[in-house]
Motif scaffolding. Structure first.
Motif, PDB file in Angstrom:
ATOM      1  N   ARG A 113       0.852  -1.194   0.000  1.00 40.42           N
ATOM      2  CA  ARG A 113       0.000   0.000   0.000  1.00 40.42           C
ATOM      3  C   ARG A 113       0.886   1.241   0.000  1.00 40.42           C
ATOM      4  NH1 ARG A 113      -5.928  -0.654   0.163  1.00 40.42           N
ATOM      5  NH2 ARG A 113      -6.184  -2.893   0.431  1.00 40.42           N
ATOM      6  N   GLU A 142      -3.898   0.605  -2.852  1.00 41.53           N
ATOM      7  CA  GLU A 142      -3.192  -0.637  -3.083  1.00 41.53           C
ATOM      8  C   GLU A 142      -2.316  -0.497  -4.316  1.00 41.53           C
ATOM      9  OE1 GLU A 142      -4.072  -5.459  -3.340  1.00 41.53           O
ATOM     10  OE2 GLU A 142      -5.740  -4.024  -3.401  1.00 41.53           O
ATOM     11  N   VAL A 192      -0.071 -11.559   3.530  1.00 43.78           N
ATOM     12  CA  VAL A 192      -1.195 -10.687   3.153  1.00 43.78           C
ATOM     13  C   VAL A 192      -2.453 -11.518   2.915  1.00 43.78           C
ATOM     14  CG1 VAL A 192      -2.084  -9.272   1.258  1.00 43.78           C
ATOM     15  CG2 VAL A 192       0.141  -8.758   2.268  1.00 43.78           C
ATOM     16  N   ALA A 196      -5.785 -11.210   5.184  1.00 44.51           N
ATOM     17  CA  ALA A 196      -6.999 -10.726   4.522  1.00 44.51           C
ATOM     18  C   ALA A 196      -8.207 -11.591   4.872  1.00 44.51           C
ATOM     19  CB  ALA A 196      -6.789 -10.696   3.015  1.00 44.51           C
ATOM     20  N   VAL A 201      -5.578  -5.861   6.796  1.00 43.81           N
ATOM     21  CA  VAL A 201      -4.723  -5.484   5.674  1.00 43.81           C
ATOM     22  C   VAL A 201      -3.302  -5.290   6.199  1.00 43.81           C
ATOM     23  CG1 VAL A 201      -4.174  -3.656   4.010  1.00 43.81           C
ATOM     24  CG2 VAL A 201      -6.547  -4.400   4.329  1.00 43.81           C
ATOM     25  N   ALA A 203      -0.233  -3.483   5.212  1.00 42.79           N
ATOM     26  CA  ALA A 203       0.130  -2.444   4.246  1.00 42.79           C
ATOM     27  C   ALA A 203       1.587  -2.547   3.823  1.00 42.79           C
ATOM     28  CB  ALA A 203      -0.146  -1.062   4.837  1.00 42.79           C
ATOM     29  N   ALA A 233      -9.464  -4.066   7.858  1.00 46.22           N
ATOM     30  CA  ALA A 233      -9.887  -3.950   6.459  1.00 46.22           C
ATOM     31  C   ALA A 233     -11.092  -3.034   6.297  1.00 46.22           C
ATOM     32  CB  ALA A 233     -10.189  -5.341   5.900  1.00 46.22           C
TER      33      ALA A 233
END
Length: 300
Positions: A113, A142, A192, A196, A201, A203, A233
């Motif tokens: 991110r 993203e 990740v 998720a 998230v 980053a 998230a």
């Protein structure tokens, strides 16, 4: 536990959070305290159980990602440690007995991110670590794909310096740089995907890699709230800075004060300390699916 009580082992190094000792036989003992730094200043108040969260989180990830790359963690059990610490109940749950590695002189950062120093650079130049990014990206957007963005390790008291991949090649050689990049990207992508599914998230994160007998391995803390940005998230809105599962309550409190971000730091109210501790624990439990209360030393 803000500062570790004296340990009768040769002292190797102390950082903002960890104290490292020579455990003999090519091993190191890493002790993770509850110290917290904000704006590069170590605060006076410890965050209860923060060190145990970081240790427990690292133990989880090295187990979960062990098929990607080896690691230097031998044990988190006091019983496996040198006699000087075996009976130290205050160290329960916050020790890592590790192989001593030859550490790479670069930090292996992976970004998924656009945030932090990468966002600042993009706003100013449209680049990230010197690489041109698409136009129109917002803060916390993203990235098209995760990017390996190394930095150099700074001396104590200085900031790490972002460098290009080409500069990393100059420092450690093309083959080792490629191995470090590929392993870091695979570790990040796997983490990740796992997070998720649990509403978090990741980053960005920072990996520390080293060599043991020529083998590239994962070292130090791994994918913790101190080495990564974890966001809920459902709170990620492009164009904003999402709240983090770490010292966000501390940063928010200090930002509201008339403090110049230099020592000595202002005292933290008890409610800020407890809120920060709760965020660390929540991050661990959400990501691992394990009860933090079952980790050694918790509640002791």
């Amino acid at each position: 536990m803000s500062d570790t009580e004296p340990i009768d082992l040769p002292h190797v190094h102390s950082g903002k959070v960890r104290d490292i000792y020579d455990a003999g036989g090519g091993r190191l003992l890493m002790v993770t305290s509850d110290r917290l730094s904000a704006f590069d200043v170590v605060l006076a108040e410890p965050i209860p159980n923060k060190g145990r969260v970081l240790t427990a989180m690292t133990a989880f990830w090295v187990e979960h990602l062990g098929d990607v790359i080896g690691n230097h963690l031998l044990s988190t059990e006091l019983a496996d440690c040198p006699p000087a610490v075996k009976d130290r109940a205050d160290l329960e749950g916050r020790v890592m007995l590790c192989e001593r590695a030859e550490m790479l002189p670069v930090e292996c950062i992976v970004r998924g991110r656009l945030t932090g120093s990468a966002w600042k650079e993009y706003k100013a130049t449209g680049t990230m670590h010197g690489t041109v990014l698409p136009l129109g990206l917002e803060e916390s957007s993203e990235l098209p794909e995760p990017v390996f963005t190394p930095s150099t390790k700074a001396e104590v008291g200085l900031h790490d310096e972002n460098i290009t991949y080409e500069r990393a090649v100059d420092l450690i050689g093309a083959e080792l740089a490629a191995r470090a990049r590929d392993a870091s990207l695979e570790l990040f992508s796997r983490a990740v995907a796992w997070a998720a599914e649990r509403g978090i998230v990741i980053a960005d994160t920072k990996f520390e890699l080293g060599l043991v007998d020529g083998e590239l391995i994962l070292c130090d803390e791994v994918l913790t709230p101190d080495s990564s940005r974890f966001w809920p998230a459902d709170a990620v809105v492009p164009g904003t800075t999402p709240p983090s599962f770490d010292k966000q309550p501390v940063r928010d409190y200090l930002d509201g004060l008339d403090w110049d971000k230099t020592p000595p730091p202002p005292p933290l109210p008890p409610e800020v300390v407890s809120a920060t501790s709760a965020r660390y624990v929540e991050a661990y439990e959400r990501i691992t699916g394990r009860a933090f209360s079952s980790w050694p030393g918790v509640g002791a």
